[in-house]
Write a protein that holds these residues in place. Structure first.
Motif, mmCIF file in Angstrom:
data_model
loop_
_atom_site.group_PDB
_atom_site.id
_atom_site.type_symbol
_atom_site.label_atom_id
_atom_site.label_comp_id
_atom_site.label_asym_id
_atom_site.label_seq_id
_atom_site.Cartn_x
_atom_site.Cartn_y
_atom_site.Cartn_z
ATOM 1 N N ASP A 77 0.844 -1.191 0.000
ATOM 2 C CA ASP A 77 0.000 0.000 0.000
ATOM 3 C C ASP A 77 0.884 1.247 0.000
ATOM 4 O OD1 ASP A 77 -2.046 -1.875 0.523
ATOM 5 O OD2 ASP A 77 -1.894 -1.546 2.685
ATOM 6 N N ALA A 78 0.390 2.331 -0.594
ATOM 7 C CA ALA A 78 1.143 3.587 -0.585
ATOM 8 C C ALA A 78 0.208 4.752 -0.863
ATOM 9 C CB ALA A 78 2.264 3.565 -1.627
ATOM 10 N N ALA A 92 -3.512 0.253 -3.095
ATOM 11 C CA ALA A 92 -3.586 -0.755 -2.041
ATOM 12 C C ALA A 92 -3.572 -2.145 -2.655
ATOM 13 C CB ALA A 92 -4.847 -0.569 -1.213
ATOM 14 N N GLY A 93 -2.995 -3.107 -1.918
ATOM 15 C CA GLY A 93 -2.990 -4.493 -2.348
ATOM 16 C C GLY A 93 -2.245 -4.744 -3.638
ATOM 17 N N VAL A 94 -1.152 -4.010 -3.866
ATOM 18 C CA VAL A 94 -0.368 -4.140 -5.094
ATOM 19 C C VAL A 94 0.745 -5.163 -4.883
ATOM 20 C CG1 VAL A 94 1.159 -2.936 -6.694
ATOM 21 C CG2 VAL A 94 -0.881 -1.794 -5.824
ATOM 22 N N LEU A 116 -6.636 3.349 -5.993
ATOM 23 C CA LEU A 116 -6.842 2.169 -6.830
ATOM 24 C C LEU A 116 -6.361 0.948 -6.063
ATOM 25 C CD1 LEU A 116 -5.608 3.412 -10.340
ATOM 26 C CD2 LEU A 116 -7.930 3.434 -9.408
ATOM 27 N N TYR A 117 -6.976 -0.203 -6.359
ATOM 28 C CA TYR A 117 -6.684 -1.418 -5.594
ATOM 29 C C TYR A 117 -6.288 -2.573 -6.506
ATOM 30 C CZ TYR A 117 -7.366 -5.632 -2.829
ATOM 31 O OH TYR A 117 -7.174 -6.837 -2.221
ATOM 32 N N GLY A 118 -5.361 -3.405 -6.013
ATOM 33 C CA GLY A 118 -5.056 -4.711 -6.588
ATOM 34 C C GLY A 118 -4.757 -4.715 -8.066
ATOM 35 N N GLY A 191 -4.302 -1.353 5.601
ATOM 36 C CA GLY A 191 -4.071 -0.539 6.782
ATOM 37 C C GLY A 191 -4.254 0.945 6.531
ATOM 38 N N ASP A 192 -3.592 1.743 7.352
ATOM 39 C CA ASP A 192 -3.775 3.189 7.286
ATOM 40 C C ASP A 192 -2.930 3.872 6.228
ATOM 41 O OD1 ASP A 192 -1.498 2.504 9.041
ATOM 42 O OD2 ASP A 192 -1.314 4.667 9.261
ATOM 43 N N SER A 193 -1.857 3.228 5.776
ATOM 44 C CA SER A 193 -0.888 3.902 4.911
ATOM 45 C C SER A 193 -1.481 4.483 3.634
ATOM 46 C CB SER A 193 0.275 2.956 4.571
ATOM 47 O OG SER A 193 1.000 2.640 5.729
ATOM 48 N N PRO A 194 -2.413 3.788 2.948
ATOM 49 C CA PRO A 194 -2.976 4.387 1.741
ATOM 50 C C PRO A 194 -4.203 5.256 1.982
ATOM 51 C CG PRO A 194 -3.791 2.169 1.931
ATOM 52 C CD PRO A 194 -2.887 2.405 3.130
#
Length: 297
Positions: A77-78, A92-94, A116-118, A191-194
């Protein structure tokens, strides 16, 4: 300002050789950001390039050193935020993007979205020409061993994140955060990071912040944005606002972690309620510090 994760960090656990590796890499990251700013680069440029240094190192739980999920995969995540415009980007979820922080910047600048996710995030990364890699790139033996140890003992989760906050010569703030999340995380936990306002926040009206710790608490208490709001609406100093959230609200709730940041006046804060936090800063006058343990001032 940078951090490389907070938690139970002791001299006995690290040892002198590993401690030196951490200090050297933190110093390299600071030098990278300082060089960007001294050339007239923006705070966004400085944050991205600084975090990339830590993402490319196996020492930190981000990018190359990302921890493994319960399923034996890396789910990173970032996020990145521009204090001038309040524009932000997050992923997230990369699992196949070499530098998630650069993808977060692309989301901010090249899309109409914030997160954006995954697989969708990976597809966007390829469209933007970012470097994608095979999952084997992220394999490090110590992170794999940590997962096996956890599965065998059901030990305590380990937290760790990298982040950066910067103020440039144009008076603009920016902050970014990147992580591999928690060892043994299940169900594609994020988590909180993204999450803008939880692990990352930047506003030219107050400050730029990157957080690290037990993400669920940072989400519930919107830690980064709350610190900023206390400055904007209650006119607390940066230090006092951070102290209220990190050492009061979070402690009462049972949340472990910390933050680093810089405010619009150039004041810096590095604060954690844990025994240690990998951290450092460099100022325009050349003053520089790298620290790990809680007793380092």
């Amino acid at each position: 300002m940078i951090h490389g994760g907070a938690g139970v960090v002791s001299r006995e656990n690290l040892g002198p050789e590993l401690e030196k590796q951490f200090r050297d890499k933190l110093s390299e990251a600071l030098d990278t950001g300082q060089a960007v700013l001294s050339r007239g680069g923006t705070s966004i440029d400085a944050v991205e390039h600084t975090i990339r240094v830590m993402e490319n190192s196996p020492l930190f739980n981000a990018g190359k050193g990302a921890v493994f999920s319960h399923y034996g995969t890396n789910e990173m995540d970032a996020s990145l935020m521009d204090g001038k415009t309040l524009n932000a980007g997050a992923v997230a979820g990369v699992g196949d993007v070499k530098n998630p922080i650069s993808l977060a910047r692309k989301v901010m600048e090249k899309s109409e979205h914030v997160m954006l996710y995954g697989s969708g995030a990976s597809e966007f990364a390829r469209q933007q020409g970012l470097t994608t890699v095979d999952s084997s790139y992220f394999f490090t033996q110590n992170r794999w061993d940590a997962l096996q140890h956890y599965l065998a003992t059901e030990g305590k989760n380990k937290f760790g994140t990298v982040g950066c906050a910067a103020l440039d010569q144009y008076g603009n703030l920016a902050a970014g955060t990147s992580t591999g999340g928690m060892t043994n995380k299940k169900f594609h936990r994020i988590g909180d990071s993204p999450i803008i306002g939880a692990g990352t926040y930047a506003s030219n009206q107050s400050c730029a912040i990157s957080c690290t710790g037990h993400g669920e608490f940072f989400i519930r208490y919107t830690v980064a944005r709350t610190i900023s709001a206390l400055m904007e609406y209650k006119h607390l100093s940066f230090h006092d606002a951070a102290d209220e959230v990190i050492n009061n609200e979070l402690v009462k709730a049972g949340g472990d972690g910390g933050m680093i940041g810089v405010d619009k006046e150039g004041n810096i804060v590095m604060m954690t309620n844990t025994p240690g936090m990998f951290r450092g800063f460099v100022k325009s006058d050349g003053e520089k510090q790298v620290a790990i343990y809680g007793d380092e001032k």
